[in-house]
Scaffold this motif. Structure first.
Motif, short mmCIF file in Angstrom:
data_model
loop_
_atom_site.label_atom_id
_atom_site.label_comp_id
_atom_site.label_asym_id
_atom_site.label_seq_id
_atom_site.Cartn_x
_atom_site.Cartn_y
_atom_site.Cartn_z
N ALA A 162 53.89 68.93 46.01
CA ALA A 162 54.20 68.87 47.45
C ALA A 162 54.14 70.26 48.06
N THR A 163 54.61 71.25 47.36
CA THR A 163 54.55 72.63 47.84
C THR A 163 53.11 73.14 47.85
N GLU A 164 52.37 72.81 46.80
CA GLU A 164 50.98 73.27 46.66
C GLU A 164 50.06 72.74 47.76
N ILE A 165 50.34 71.57 48.29
CA ILE A 165 49.44 70.98 49.31
C ILE A 165 49.92 71.26 50.73
N ALA A 166 50.86 72.17 50.88
CA ALA A 166 51.45 72.45 52.21
C ALA A 166 50.38 72.72 53.27
N GLY A 167 49.31 73.40 52.95
CA GLY A 167 48.28 73.72 53.93
C GLY A 167 47.07 72.81 53.87
N VAL A 168 47.17 71.73 53.13
CA VAL A 168 46.04 70.82 52.93
C VAL A 168 46.26 69.56 53.76
N ASP A 169 45.29 69.23 54.62
CA ASP A 169 45.39 68.01 55.43
C ASP A 169 45.07 66.79 54.57
N GLY A 170 45.77 65.72 54.82
CA GLY A 170 45.50 64.47 54.13
C GLY A 170 46.77 63.70 53.85
N ASP A 171 46.58 62.46 53.47
CA ASP A 171 47.69 61.56 53.18
C ASP A 171 48.10 61.67 51.71
N ALA A 208 37.76 50.25 48.72
CA ALA A 208 38.04 49.77 50.08
C ALA A 208 38.76 50.85 50.89
N LEU A 209 39.68 51.57 50.27
CA LEU A 209 40.36 52.67 50.97
C LEU A 209 39.37 53.77 51.33
N ALA A 210 38.47 54.09 50.42
CA ALA A 210 37.45 55.11 50.70
C ALA A 210 36.57 54.66 51.86
N ALA A 211 36.19 53.39 51.88
CA ALA A 211 35.35 52.86 52.96
C ALA A 211 36.06 52.92 54.31
N ARG A 212 37.39 52.84 54.30
CA ARG A 212 38.17 52.93 55.54
C ARG A 212 38.35 54.39 55.99
N VAL A 218 40.10 56.76 54.32
CA VAL A 218 41.38 57.34 53.90
C VAL A 218 41.09 58.61 53.10
N ARG A 219 41.81 59.68 53.44
CA ARG A 219 41.63 60.98 52.79
C ARG A 219 42.97 61.42 52.21
N ILE A 220 42.98 61.77 50.93
CA ILE A 220 44.20 62.00 50.19
C ILE A 220 44.35 63.48 49.80
#
Length: 158
Positions: A22-31, A86-90, A92-94
């Motif tokens: 959670a700390t490592e992705i602080a500056g990374v956009d996405g769900d 299906a999530l990729a087709a929608r 969704v970016r993680i």
């Protein structure tokens, strides 16, 4: 080591690993993506640590504690082999995925992780992290926090 002691070690590693990620992705956009809801403890922790992120949840069944039911629009019930494309087709970016699927039979768990890895990778944003108790393929393995035995929990960067 007893199974109870092993369980405690796993939970400690899971908490430390998710907090670190959670700390490592602080500056990374996405769900966030929770692969395997179970009783909802990890999902609840992710909600607490990442309150401003949407958290997608994939599981075969919805059978968690009532306080941990994800919003309907973010719970995707079904087999991951069908749901992840299906999530990729929608679109969704993680930024953070937690891989928590498992049958409790090592060979079966490793085979499932190997099969699902190519479906997880397209969802990940550059710099995103996957935290997993199973080995995955096609993602760059990185060292997680020093508090975790590298054999206990695995970390991958997209």
């Amino acid at each position: 080591m007893s199974r109870l002691e092993s369980f405690r070690r796993r939970l400690s590693a899971q908490i430390d690993g998710l907090n670190w990620a959670a700390t490592e992705i602080a500056g990374v956009d996405g769900d966030v993506l929770e692969l395997g809801l179970g009783n909802g403890r990890t999902y609840d922790h992710l909600r607490q640590e990442l309150p401003d992120r949407d958290i997608w949840v994939v599981d075969r069944l919805l059978q968690c504690h009532p306080s941990c039911i994800p919003p309907e629009e973010f719970f995707v019930q079904g087999e991951a082999l069908d749901v992840l494309p299906a999530l990729a087709a929608r679109g969704v970016r993680i930024a953070l995925a937690h891989y928590d699927f498992g049958y409790g039979v090592k060979e079966k768990d490793v085979a499932e992780g190997t099969a699902l890895s190519p479906l997880i990778a397209p969802l990940m944003v550059p710099g995103g992290l996957v935290v997993s108790q199973q080995p995955l393929v096609g993602l760059k393995q990185v060292r997680g926090p020093d508090t975790i035995d590298p054999e206990r929990y695995l970390f991958y960067r997209a």
